[in-house]
Design an enzyme around this catalytic site. Structure first.
Site, PDB file in Angstrom:
ATOM      1  N   ASP A   6       0.867  -1.181   0.000  1.00 18.65           N
ATOM      2  CA  ASP A   6       0.000   0.000   0.000  1.00 18.65           C
ATOM      3  C   ASP A   6       0.899   1.225   0.000  1.00 18.65           C
ATOM      4  O   ASP A   6       1.504   1.562   1.011  1.00 18.65           O
ATOM      5  CB  ASP A   6      -0.899  -0.041   1.247  1.00 18.65           C
ATOM      6  CG  ASP A   6      -1.527   1.313   1.545  1.00 18.65           C
ATOM      7  OD1 ASP A   6      -1.736   2.096   0.599  1.00 18.65           O
ATOM      8  OD2 ASP A   6      -1.812   1.569   2.741  1.00 18.65           O
ATOM      9  N   GLY A   8       1.286   5.049  -0.154  1.00 15.49           N
ATOM     10  CA  GLY A   8       0.615   6.342  -0.004  1.00 15.49           C
ATOM     11  C   GLY A   8       1.561   7.466  -0.386  1.00 15.49           C
ATOM     12  O   GLY A   8       2.721   7.232  -0.732  1.00 15.49           O
ATOM     13  N   THR A  10       2.866   9.605   1.603  1.00 19.07           N
ATOM     14  CA  THR A  10       3.903   9.772   2.626  1.00 19.07           C
ATOM     15  C   THR A  10       4.620   8.450   2.890  1.00 19.07           C
ATOM     16  O   THR A  10       5.833   8.371   2.841  1.00 19.07           O
ATOM     17  CB  THR A  10       3.302  10.314   3.936  1.00 19.07           C
ATOM     18  OG1 THR A  10       2.525  11.473   3.641  1.00 19.07           O
ATOM     19  CG2 THR A  10       4.403  10.681   4.921  1.00 19.07           C
ATOM     20  N   VAL A  13       3.544   0.778   2.863  1.00 17.13           N
ATOM     21  CA  VAL A  13       3.439  -0.309   3.823  1.00 17.13           C
ATOM     22  C   VAL A  13       3.412  -1.647   3.081  1.00 17.13           C
ATOM     23  O   VAL A  13       2.695  -1.787   2.085  1.00 17.13           O
ATOM     24  CB  VAL A  13       2.164  -0.149   4.684  1.00 17.13           C
ATOM     25  CG1 VAL A  13       2.088  -1.231   5.749  1.00 17.13           C
ATOM     26  CG2 VAL A  13       2.134   1.228   5.348  1.00 17.13           C
ATOM     27  N   GLY A 107      -8.613   7.462  -6.437  1.00 14.39           N
ATOM     28  CA  GLY A 107      -7.402   6.976  -5.781  1.00 14.39           C
ATOM     29  C   GLY A 107      -7.562   5.498  -5.446  1.00 14.39           C
ATOM     30  O   GLY A 107      -8.572   5.099  -4.865  1.00 14.39           O
ATOM     31  N   PRO A 108      -6.587   4.667  -5.826  1.00 13.29           N
ATOM     32  CA  PRO A 108      -6.730   3.228  -5.583  1.00 13.29           C
ATOM     33  C   PRO A 108      -6.902   2.901  -4.097  1.00 13.29           C
ATOM     34  O   PRO A 108      -7.608   1.955  -3.743  1.00 13.29           O
ATOM     35  CB  PRO A 108      -5.430   2.640  -6.138  1.00 13.29           C
ATOM     36  CG  PRO A 108      -4.507   3.778  -6.334  1.00 13.29           C
ATOM     37  CD  PRO A 108      -5.338   4.992  -6.523  1.00 13.29           C
ATOM     38  N   ASP A 109      -6.282   3.702  -3.217  1.00 19.49           N
ATOM     39  CA  ASP A 109      -6.442   3.446  -1.777  1.00 19.49           C
ATOM     40  C   ASP A 109      -7.901   3.538  -1.350  1.00 19.49           C
ATOM     41  O   ASP A 109      -8.369   2.805  -0.482  1.00 19.49           O
ATOM     42  CB  ASP A 109      -5.564   4.395  -0.940  1.00 19.49           C
ATOM     43  CG  ASP A 109      -5.756   5.872  -1.284  1.00 19.49           C
ATOM     44  OD1 ASP A 109      -6.245   6.191  -2.384  1.00 19.49           O
ATOM     45  OD2 ASP A 109      -5.417   6.724  -0.428  1.00 19.49           O
ATOM     46  N   ARG A 110      -8.649   4.404  -2.010  1.00 20.88           N
ATOM     47  CA  ARG A 110     -10.055   4.593  -1.651  1.00 20.88           C
ATOM     48  C   ARG A 110     -10.900   3.410  -2.149  1.00 20.88           C
ATOM     49  O   ARG A 110     -11.835   2.963  -1.486  1.00 20.88           O
ATOM     50  CB  ARG A 110     -10.560   5.910  -2.230  1.00 20.88           C
ATOM     51  CG  ARG A 110      -9.603   7.059  -1.904  1.00 20.88           C
ATOM     52  CD  ARG A 110     -10.039   8.362  -2.516  1.00 20.88           C
ATOM     53  NE  ARG A 110     -11.207   8.877  -1.817  1.00 20.88           N
ATOM     54  CZ  ARG A 110     -11.955   9.870  -2.281  1.00 20.88           C
ATOM     55  NH1 ARG A 110     -11.673  10.434  -3.437  1.00 20.88           N
ATOM     56  NH2 ARG A 110     -12.999  10.276  -1.591  1.00 20.88           N
ATOM     57  N   THR A 184       1.344  29.383  21.843  1.00 20.22           N
ATOM     58  CA  THR A 184       1.183  29.231  20.388  1.00 20.22           C
ATOM     59  C   THR A 184       0.934  27.780  19.990  1.00 20.22           C
ATOM     60  O   THR A 184       0.026  27.480  19.202  1.00 20.22           O
ATOM     61  CB  THR A 184       2.456  29.739  19.669  1.00 20.22           C
ATOM     62  OG1 THR A 184       2.731  31.057  20.150  1.00 20.22           O
ATOM     63  CG2 THR A 184       2.283  29.764  18.170  1.00 20.22           C
TER      64      THR A 184
HETATM   65  N1  LIG Z   1      -0.041  10.499  17.828  1.00 26.34           N
HETATM   66  C1  LIG Z   1       0.460  10.756  16.634  1.00 26.34           C
HETATM   67  N2  LIG Z   1       0.934  11.995  16.367  1.00 26.34           N
HETATM   68  C2  LIG Z   1       1.423  12.289  15.160  1.00 26.34           C
HETATM   69  N3  LIG Z   1       1.466  11.432  14.119  1.00 26.34           N
HETATM   70  C3  LIG Z   1       1.012  10.193  14.340  1.00 26.34           C
HETATM   71  C4  LIG Z   1       0.491   9.773  15.583  1.00 26.34           C
HETATM   72  N4  LIG Z   1       0.095   8.483  15.480  1.00 26.34           N
HETATM   73  C5  LIG Z   1       0.379   8.108  14.214  1.00 26.34           C
HETATM   74  N5  LIG Z   1       0.925   9.126  13.541  1.00 26.34           N
HETATM   75  C6  LIG Z   1       1.359   9.185  12.143  1.00 26.34           C
HETATM   76  O1  LIG Z   1       0.354   8.633  11.369  1.00 26.34           O
HETATM   77  C7  LIG Z   1       0.956   8.159  10.183  1.00 26.34           C
HETATM   78  C8  LIG Z   1       0.412   6.814   9.839  1.00 26.34           C
HETATM   79  O2  LIG Z   1      -0.736   7.064   9.146  1.00 26.34           O
HETATM   80  P1  LIG Z   1      -1.040   6.475   7.745  1.00 26.34           P
HETATM   81  O3  LIG Z   1      -0.117   5.377   7.407  1.00 26.34           O
HETATM   82  O4  LIG Z   1      -2.474   6.237   7.752  1.00 26.34           O
HETATM   83  O5  LIG Z   1      -0.802   7.721   6.810  1.00 26.34           O
HETATM   84  P2  LIG Z   1       0.464   8.321   6.131  1.00 26.34           P
HETATM   85  O6  LIG Z   1       1.491   7.281   5.994  1.00 26.34           O
HETATM   86  O7  LIG Z   1       0.850   9.577   6.842  1.00 26.34           O
HETATM   87  O8  LIG Z   1      -0.169   8.755   4.758  1.00 26.34           O
HETATM   88  P3  LIG Z   1      -0.270   8.009   3.371  1.00 26.34           P
HETATM   89  O9  LIG Z   1      -0.929   6.681   3.632  1.00 26.34           O
HETATM   90  O10 LIG Z   1      -1.074   8.955   2.564  1.00 26.34           O
HETATM   91  O11 LIG Z   1       1.157   7.846   2.943  1.00 26.34           O
HETATM   92  C9  LIG Z   1       2.433   8.032  10.410  1.00 26.34           C
HETATM   93  O12 LIG Z   1       3.106   8.957   9.592  1.00 26.34           O
HETATM   94  C10 LIG Z   1       2.592   8.359  11.876  1.00 26.34           C
HETATM   95  O13 LIG Z   1       3.764   9.129  12.082  1.00 26.34           O
HETATM   96  C1  LIG Z   2      -6.852  11.544  -2.084  1.00 30.93           C
HETATM   97  C2  LIG Z   2      -5.619  10.677  -1.995  1.00 30.93           C
HETATM   98  C3  LIG Z   2      -4.361  11.558  -2.079  1.00 30.93           C
HETATM   99  C4  LIG Z   2      -5.652   9.991  -0.627  1.00 30.93           C
HETATM  100  O1  LIG Z   2      -4.591   9.123  -0.460  1.00 30.93           O
HETATM  101  C5  LIG Z   2      -5.617   9.603  -3.108  1.00 30.93           C
HETATM  102  O2  LIG Z   2      -6.703   8.765  -2.961  1.00 30.93           O
HETATM  103  C6  LIG Z   2      -5.645  10.211  -4.489  1.00 30.93           C
HETATM  104  O3  LIG Z   2      -4.628  10.647  -4.984  1.00 30.93           O
HETATM  105  N1  LIG Z   2      -6.840  10.222  -5.131  1.00 30.93           N
HETATM  106  C7  LIG Z   2      -7.054  10.677  -6.484  1.00 30.93           C
HETATM  107  C8  LIG Z   2      -8.326  11.461  -6.635  1.00 30.93           C
HETATM  108  C9  LIG Z   2      -9.587  10.772  -6.135  1.00 30.93           C
HETATM  109  O4  LIG Z   2      -9.544   9.831  -5.353  1.00 30.93           O
HETATM  110  O5  LIG Z   2     -10.665  11.204  -6.525  1.00 30.93           O
HETATM  111  K   LIG Z   3      -2.941   5.175   3.799  1.00 33.00           K
END
Ligand SMILES: Nc1ncnc2c1ncn2[C@@H]1O[C@H](COP(=O)(O)OP(=O)(O)OP(=O)(O)O)[C@@H](O)[C@H]1O
Ligand SMILES: CC(C)(CO)[C@@H](O)C(=O)NCCC(=O)O
Ligand SMILES: [K+]
Length: 258
Positions: A6, A8, A10, A13, A107-110, A184
């Site tokens: 998967d 993403g 960022t 996985v 988005g494929p994740d969705r 802040t």
């Molecule tokens: N308490 C917390 N505070 C800050 N960040 C957190 C906390 N718990 C988890 N995270 C963050 O959440 C993220 C995991 O979320 P997830 O894998 O869903 O999304 P992502 O990796 O950020 O995004 P994407 O899937 O779009 O790449 C990690 O980057 C982790 O650092």
């Molecule tokens: C919205 C994100 C960035 C979420 O990961 C991804 O699903 C994406 O790039 N989507 C493309 C546009 C859409 O889902 O309609």
């Molecule tokens: K994700």
């Protein structure tokens, strides 16, 4: 064994499944320039650490970053001699076709989230995924993706404040003690945390009203537990939902091919 990836915006996985059972999950940052060899070095080191002897026969990939798919394909091909299924490609079927405007590339994740959630909970669901973006993915009665909502991610919102305002520092999200911040950092955390609580509530209420039905709300992503601390925003939290969706789509395509 199945390797589900998967990817993403960022983080990327990897999870290994042996006859439907998850053996281990590994996380790395997403970089389109990472080569197949670099993936394998990282992958084999961690498997060694977990004392898992992998025998990968199948690979499925969901990637929100199109450019990384090339190197992941090479990785799969070179090291496992296997052609990966890639969600969103025409030869990777979904259990239920998305119902969206013509020409829309969801988005494929969705798509994966709605497939995974439907498999566990049946139809008429809202999946809230706290990733780089916060998405609301709506599954219809048959589990099809029927649309949703895309909002800025929690960390992205905090980062945007820091980037745009000279006097605002980099801040990590946490649940603030009070709404009225007296420094802040507390003010910024309050704005994003309570703003998000409101955002989730309002969007879910409006989705239910628009569809004129009660819908189960499934949350996933790293920050879901943080938001569940306050109020009953979700019916359930499932941190492996996207991975589960990948196994569902993989099985569906395997069964079809037989
Ligand atoms: N308490 C917390 N505070 C800050 N960040 C957190 C906390 N718990 C988890 N995270 C963050 O959440 C993220 C995991 O979320 P997830 O894998 O869903 O999304 P992502 O990796 O950020 O995004 P994407 O899937 O779009 O790449 C990690 O980057 C982790 O650092
Ligand atoms: C919205 C994100 C960035 C979420 O990961 C991804 O699903 C994406 O790039 N989507 C493309 C546009 C859409 O889902 O309609
Ligand atoms: K994700």
């Amino acid at each position: 064994m199945l390797l589900a990836i998967d990817c993403g915006n960022t983080n990327t996985v990897f999870s290994i499944y042996d006859e439907g059972r998850a053996l281990c999950t590994m996380r790395t940052s997403t970089h389109h320039a990472r080569t197949a060899d670099a993936y394998f070095t990282w992958f084999s080191t961690l498997l060694n650490h977990h004392q898992i002897k992998p025998d990968i026969t199948d690979v499925i990939i969901s990637s929100t970053v199109p450019r990384v798919v090339f190197n992941l394909r090479v990785f799969s091909d070179q090291y496992f001699n296997c052609r990966p299924m890639v969600v969103g490609k025409p030869d990777c079927l979904l259990p239920a076709a998305p119902r969206v405007d013509q020409g829309t590339i969801v988005g494929p994740d969705r798509l994966v989230n709605t497939s995974g959630a439907f498999d566990r909970h049946g139809g008429n669901l809202i999946v809230v995924d706290f990733g780089t973006a916060t998405t609301f993915d709506v599954a219809g009665h048959d589990g099809a993706y029927v649309g949703g909502v895309i909002a800025p991610g929690v960390n992205l919102s905090l980062e945007a404040l820091h980037m745009a305002a000279a006097a605002l520092p980099h801040v990590d999200i946490t649940k603030p003690q009070r709404v009225v911040g007296t420094n802040t950092v507390a003010c910024m955390q309050s704005g994003v945390f309570w703003g998000y609580v409101g955002l989730v509530k309002e969007i879910c209420a409006r989705i239910k009203a628009e569809r004129d039905q009660n819908m189960k709300i499934i949350a996933t992503g790293g920050l879901a537990p943080l938001f569940a601390q306050t109020e009953d925003l979700f019916d359930v939290i499932e941190d492996d939902l996207t991975m589960h969706g990948l196994t569902v789509i993989h099985k569906y395509n395997k069964d079809k091919a037989e």
